[in-house]
Design an enzyme around this catalytic site. Structure first.
Site, short mmCIF file in Angstrom:
data_model
loop_
_atom_site.label_atom_id
_atom_site.label_comp_id
_atom_site.label_asym_id
_atom_site.label_seq_id
_atom_site.Cartn_x
_atom_site.Cartn_y
_atom_site.Cartn_z
N ARG A 121 0.85 -1.19 0.00
CA ARG A 121 0.00 0.00 0.00
C ARG A 121 0.89 1.24 0.00
O ARG A 121 0.94 1.99 0.96
CB ARG A 121 -0.94 -0.04 1.16
CG ARG A 121 -1.76 -1.31 1.12
CD ARG A 121 -3.00 -1.19 1.90
NE ARG A 121 -4.14 -1.13 1.00
CZ ARG A 121 -5.39 -1.21 1.40
NH1 ARG A 121 -5.67 -1.32 2.65
NH2 ARG A 121 -6.36 -1.16 0.53
N GLN A 126 -0.64 2.59 -5.62
CA GLN A 126 -2.04 2.90 -5.37
C GLN A 126 -2.93 2.66 -6.59
O GLN A 126 -4.05 2.19 -6.47
CB GLN A 126 -2.16 4.36 -4.94
CG GLN A 126 -3.25 4.59 -3.96
CD GLN A 126 -3.12 5.94 -3.27
OE1 GLN A 126 -2.20 6.71 -3.53
NE2 GLN A 126 -4.03 6.23 -2.39
N ASP A 129 -4.19 -0.85 -6.78
CA ASP A 129 -4.71 -1.41 -5.53
C ASP A 129 -6.21 -1.74 -5.64
O ASP A 129 -7.06 -0.89 -5.42
CB ASP A 129 -4.44 -0.39 -4.41
CG ASP A 129 -4.86 -0.89 -3.05
OD1 ASP A 129 -5.31 -2.04 -2.96
OD2 ASP A 129 -4.75 -0.12 -2.09
N SER A 132 -8.45 -1.23 -2.43
CA SER A 132 -9.01 0.11 -2.25
C SER A 132 -10.14 0.39 -3.23
O SER A 132 -11.21 0.86 -2.84
CB SER A 132 -7.93 1.18 -2.44
OG SER A 132 -6.98 1.10 -1.43
N TYR A 227 -2.40 -0.63 8.26
CA TYR A 227 -3.45 -1.54 8.72
C TYR A 227 -3.55 -1.49 10.25
O TYR A 227 -2.56 -1.24 10.94
CB TYR A 227 -3.15 -2.98 8.30
CG TYR A 227 -3.32 -3.24 6.84
CD1 TYR A 227 -4.58 -3.19 6.24
CD2 TYR A 227 -2.22 -3.55 6.03
CE1 TYR A 227 -4.73 -3.43 4.89
CE2 TYR A 227 -2.37 -3.81 4.68
CZ TYR A 227 -3.63 -3.75 4.11
OH TYR A 227 -3.78 -4.00 2.78
P1 NAD Z 1 -9.19 -2.78 6.25
O1 NAD Z 1 -10.18 -3.15 5.19
O2 NAD Z 1 -8.09 -3.71 6.54
O3 NAD Z 1 -9.97 -2.50 7.62
C1 NAD Z 1 -11.04 -1.58 7.69
C2 NAD Z 1 -10.91 -0.70 8.91
O4 NAD Z 1 -11.23 -1.44 10.08
C3 NAD Z 1 -9.52 -0.11 9.16
O5 NAD Z 1 -9.62 1.29 9.18
C4 NAD Z 1 -9.14 -0.67 10.52
O6 NAD Z 1 -8.37 0.25 11.29
C5 NAD Z 1 -10.48 -0.91 11.15
N1 NAD Z 1 -10.51 -1.82 12.30
C6 NAD Z 1 -9.79 -2.94 12.55
N2 NAD Z 1 -10.15 -3.49 13.73
C7 NAD Z 1 -11.10 -2.69 14.26
C8 NAD Z 1 -11.87 -2.72 15.45
N3 NAD Z 1 -11.72 -3.67 16.39
N4 NAD Z 1 -12.77 -1.72 15.64
C9 NAD Z 1 -12.93 -0.73 14.75
N5 NAD Z 1 -12.25 -0.66 13.61
C10 NAD Z 1 -11.33 -1.62 13.37
O7 NAD Z 1 -8.58 -1.34 5.98
P2 NAD Z 1 -8.37 -0.57 4.60
O8 NAD Z 1 -9.61 0.02 4.12
O9 NAD Z 1 -7.65 -1.47 3.71
O10 NAD Z 1 -7.41 0.61 5.06
C11 NAD Z 1 -6.40 0.45 6.02
C12 NAD Z 1 -5.42 1.61 5.95
O11 NAD Z 1 -4.61 1.54 4.80
C13 NAD Z 1 -6.03 2.99 5.92
O12 NAD Z 1 -5.20 3.84 6.67
C14 NAD Z 1 -5.94 3.40 4.50
O13 NAD Z 1 -5.96 4.79 4.35
C15 NAD Z 1 -4.62 2.79 4.14
N6 NAD Z 1 -4.49 2.61 2.71
C16 NAD Z 1 -3.37 3.07 2.07
C17 NAD Z 1 -3.25 2.93 0.71
C18 NAD Z 1 -2.03 3.42 -0.02
O14 NAD Z 1 -1.24 4.11 0.55
N7 NAD Z 1 -1.88 3.11 -1.26
C19 NAD Z 1 -4.24 2.28 -0.01
C20 NAD Z 1 -5.36 1.80 0.67
C21 NAD Z 1 -5.46 1.96 2.04
#
Ligand code: NAD
Length: 372
Positions: A121, A126, A129, A132, A227
């Site tokens: 990530r 991106q 991805d 996302s 994550y």
């Molecule tokens: P994910 O699908 O793995 O999880 C969804 C959300 O659930 C996350 O925000 C996580 O913190 C939350 N979570 C986990 N356990 C929890 C709990 N017990 N209670 C409440 N919430 C809980 O996450 P995602 O959508 O893939 O995104 C994760 C991170 O990665 C984010 O910060 C996102 O901005 C980042 N991201 C970065 C890039 C990049 O840089 N290219 C791309 C996609 C996502």
């Protein structure tokens, strides 16, 4: 490699396609041979004729034998892998933490395979991805589904016949899906609260005009990849206590909480659900990875004794397959283009940091200890 094959999805429930005609055309213009299995795009709204117009060839499944680069949305079957030639390349979602046998099949047949889940990530990756791009649409659709299902109107309405107060949404987990769910619920006029264990998201929640629910869980944080870290049982208990009141008042709860490579955390207990109002709706977006809600059944709609509807819809983004395929296809195209030269097409450079992480089977071997 300058030959691409898009087979029909092996999972009959999959509605998306890995490449749409507009992207097929870009490859054809760049000198690629693009081969699409007959009717591969139909469920997402793309006819064979659309691919032919784009310059692609419509072929049957037997084309696998000569395919070089195969891209699909979901994982292939064992039979599909066995039909391929050694040295060919496969790209799709592969669920590598749970599909170790499948990875062994790739290795046994000398087929190199990359898993979309394992693309780092990073800013540069991106554009490839799919987690996302697809979560974003899934978050949107979860709200649309809840809106369609709930027995109330969403926005505040002040009329001579009285005032309707805005519907209360509670979004649990504010990653990509959660952020889009918040944005969609706000656009529809809902009153939105949200919670995540990563404190960094508070600002993002506020910037969308929603309220961040504060619960002190002690040390939480996130991994270098962004994550969430897994909570301790004590922290989960604290979270449940902190959330119970918000849940009881919510009309719609959308849970999106995941922990990478692990079972989804069980956050909402049956007791919390029993405290909710009849007619309330929960969309458990983690249904397929174990569910955030006690009582969720993946692929089913469950009504609890106190009249709460729990939707465990699988593949939410697949309910809007034209949009989901458009995004997925762009991710596939970006992946291929990123590692291609005009003369030779796709080159598998295993030392490239993105490929090093994404390629899970290389040269007859599973590359990551975690998947062996
Ligand atoms: P994910 O699908 O793995 O999880 C969804 C959300 O659930 C996350 O925000 C996580 O913190 C939350 N979570 C986990 N356990 C929890 C709990 N017990 N209670 C409440 N919430 C809980 O996450 P995602 O959508 O893939 O995104 C994760 C991170 O990665 C984010 O910060 C996102 O901005 C980042 N991201 C970065 C890039 C990049 O840089 N290219 C791309 C996609 C996502």
């Amino acid at each position: 490699m300058k030959s691409l094959f898009i087979p029909k999805e092996c999972n009959p429930e999959e509605t998306r396609v890995a490449l749409i005609p507009a992207d097929a055309e870009k490859f054809v213009k760049a000198g690629w041979s693009v081969n699409v299995e007959s009717s591969a795009g139909v469920k997402s709204g793309f006819a064979d004729a659309d691919y032919q117009k784009a310059g692609a060839k419509i072929v049957d499944a037997a084309f696998l034998k000569e395919a070089q680069f195969v891209a699909s949305v979901g994982k292939p079957t064992k039979e599909s892998i066995e039909a391929r030639k050694p040295g060919s390349f496969h790209l799709s979602l592969l669920d590598p933490f749970n599909e170790k046998e499948l990875l062994k099949d790739f290795a046994a047949h000398g087929v190199n395979a990359a898993s979309f889940e394992m693309i780092p990530r990073s800013t540069i990756a991106q554009k490839m991805d799919v987690l996302s791009s697809q979560s974003n649409l899934a978050g949107y659709y979860a709200v649309i589904k809840a809106a369609e299902t709930i027995n109330k109107a969403i926005p505040m309405m002040m009329t001579p016949a009285g005032t309707i107060s805005p519907l209360k949404f509670f979004i649990v987990g504010v990653g990509v899906a959660g952020l889009q769910a918040i944005a969609t619920a706000k656009r529809l006029g809902g009153r939105v609260e949200a919670f995540d264990t990563r404190p960094v998201v508070e600002e993002q929640v506020k910037s969308l005009g929603a309220k961040f629910v504060k619960i002190d869980l002690g040390e939480t944080g996130q991994t270098a990849q962004g994550y969430a870290k897994e909570l301790t049982p004590e922290q989960i208990e604290l979270q449940r206590k902190g959330m119970a009141k918000v849940c009881a008042q919510a009309d719609v709860i959308i849970t999106t909480a995941k922990v990478f490579g692990r079972k989804a955390p069980r956050i909402i207990t049956a007791e919390m659900v029993s405290g909710m109002k009849p007619g309330s709706v929960i969309v458990d977006m983690a249904a397929e990875s174990g569910g955030n809600v006690e009582g969720t059944v993946a692929g089913k709609e469950i009504t609890t004794e106190n009249g709460v509807l729990i939707l465990g819809i699988k593949n939410l983004e697949g309910r809007i397959p034209a949009s989901a395929s458009q995004m997925f296809s762009a991710n596939v195209r970006n992946f291929i283009e990123h590692f291609s030269t005009p003369e030779d097409g796709f080159k598998l450079d295993i030392e490239n940091p993105i490929l090093k992480s994404a390629v899970v089977v290389y040269d007859g071997k599973i590359t990551d200890e975690r998947f062996k």
